[in-house]
Write a protein that holds these residues in place. Structure first.
Motif, PDB file in Angstrom:
ATOM      1  N   LEU A  18       0.851  -1.217  -0.067  1.00 58.20           N
ATOM      2  CA  LEU A  18       0.060  -0.031   0.026  1.00 58.20           C
ATOM      3  C   LEU A  18       0.943   1.251  -0.065  1.00 58.20           C
ATOM      4  O   LEU A  18       2.115   1.198   0.244  1.00 58.20           O
ATOM      5  N   PHE A  19       0.305   2.437  -0.274  1.00 58.61           N
ATOM      6  CA  PHE A  19       0.926   3.547  -0.084  1.00 58.61           C
ATOM      7  C   PHE A  19       0.853   4.238   1.095  1.00 58.61           C
ATOM      8  O   PHE A  19      -0.365   4.435   1.526  1.00 58.61           O
ATOM      9  N   HIS A  20       1.789   4.937   1.614  1.00 50.83           N
ATOM     10  CA  HIS A  20       1.617   5.769   2.785  1.00 50.83           C
ATOM     11  C   HIS A  20       1.911   7.251   2.388  1.00 50.83           C
ATOM     12  O   HIS A  20       2.968   7.755   2.135  1.00 50.83           O
ATOM     13  N   LEU A  21       0.744   8.224   2.695  1.00 47.23           N
ATOM     14  CA  LEU A  21       0.670   9.496   2.489  1.00 47.23           C
ATOM     15  C   LEU A  21       0.498  10.345   3.812  1.00 47.23           C
ATOM     16  O   LEU A  21      -0.234  10.114   4.598  1.00 47.23           O
ATOM     17  N   ASP A  22       1.803  11.181   4.118  1.00 46.05           N
ATOM     18  CA  ASP A  22       1.666  12.032   5.117  1.00 46.05           C
ATOM     19  C   ASP A  22       1.098  13.533   4.687  1.00 46.05           C
ATOM     20  O   ASP A  22       1.672  13.980   3.726  1.00 46.05           O
ATOM     21  N   VAL A  23      -0.111  13.724   5.526  1.00 48.51           N
ATOM     22  CA  VAL A  23      -0.639  14.930   5.167  1.00 48.51           C
ATOM     23  C   VAL A  23      -0.402  16.013   6.273  1.00 48.51           C
ATOM     24  O   VAL A  23      -0.915  15.606   7.394  1.00 48.51           O
ATOM     25  N   MET A  24       0.218  17.070   6.159  1.00 46.87           N
ATOM     26  CA  MET A  24       0.453  17.826   7.532  1.00 46.87           C
ATOM     27  C   MET A  24      -0.271  18.990   7.265  1.00 46.87           C
ATOM     28  O   MET A  24      -0.629  19.679   6.382  1.00 46.87           O
ATOM     29  N   ASP A  25      -1.034  19.525   8.265  1.00 45.96           N
ATOM     30  CA  ASP A  25      -1.890  20.642   8.301  1.00 45.96           C
ATOM     31  C   ASP A  25      -1.460  22.016   8.397  1.00 45.96           C
ATOM     32  O   ASP A  25      -2.168  22.773   8.343  1.00 45.96           O
ATOM     33  N   GLY A  26       0.016  22.439   8.901  1.00 40.49           N
ATOM     34  CA  GLY A  26       0.490  23.637   8.813  1.00 40.49           C
ATOM     35  C   GLY A  26      -0.056  24.253   9.980  1.00 40.49           C
ATOM     36  O   GLY A  26       0.305  25.552  10.324  1.00 40.49           O
TER      37      GLY A  26
END
Length: 66
Positions: A29-37
């Motif tokens: 699977l793909f791991h995506l990190d999304v940061m909110d700022g």
């Protein structure tokens, strides 16, 4: 069972499609990190990049909201 989920944050963004295909062939699977700022600096990619990846991913996306 062990699953491999490479972080797309370490991908080569000039050749993102190549790295997506590499994960499609060799990982689970793909791991995506999304940061909110707000809680952490926004040094990640946003929804446009995730949507572009999704079009080419054949494996599930694992999104880590930070």
């Amino acid at each position: 069972m062990i699953k491999v989920a490479p972080s797309m944050l370490s991908a080569d963004f000039l050749h993102l499609e190549k790295d997506v295909e590499l994960v499609n062939k060799h990982a689970d699977l793909f791991h995506l990190d999304v940061m909110d700022g707000v809680f952490v600096p926004n040094i990640s990619f946003g929804f446009p990049v995730m949507e572009a990846c999704k079009k080419h991913c054949t494996k599930p996306l694992d999104v880590h909201l930070m």
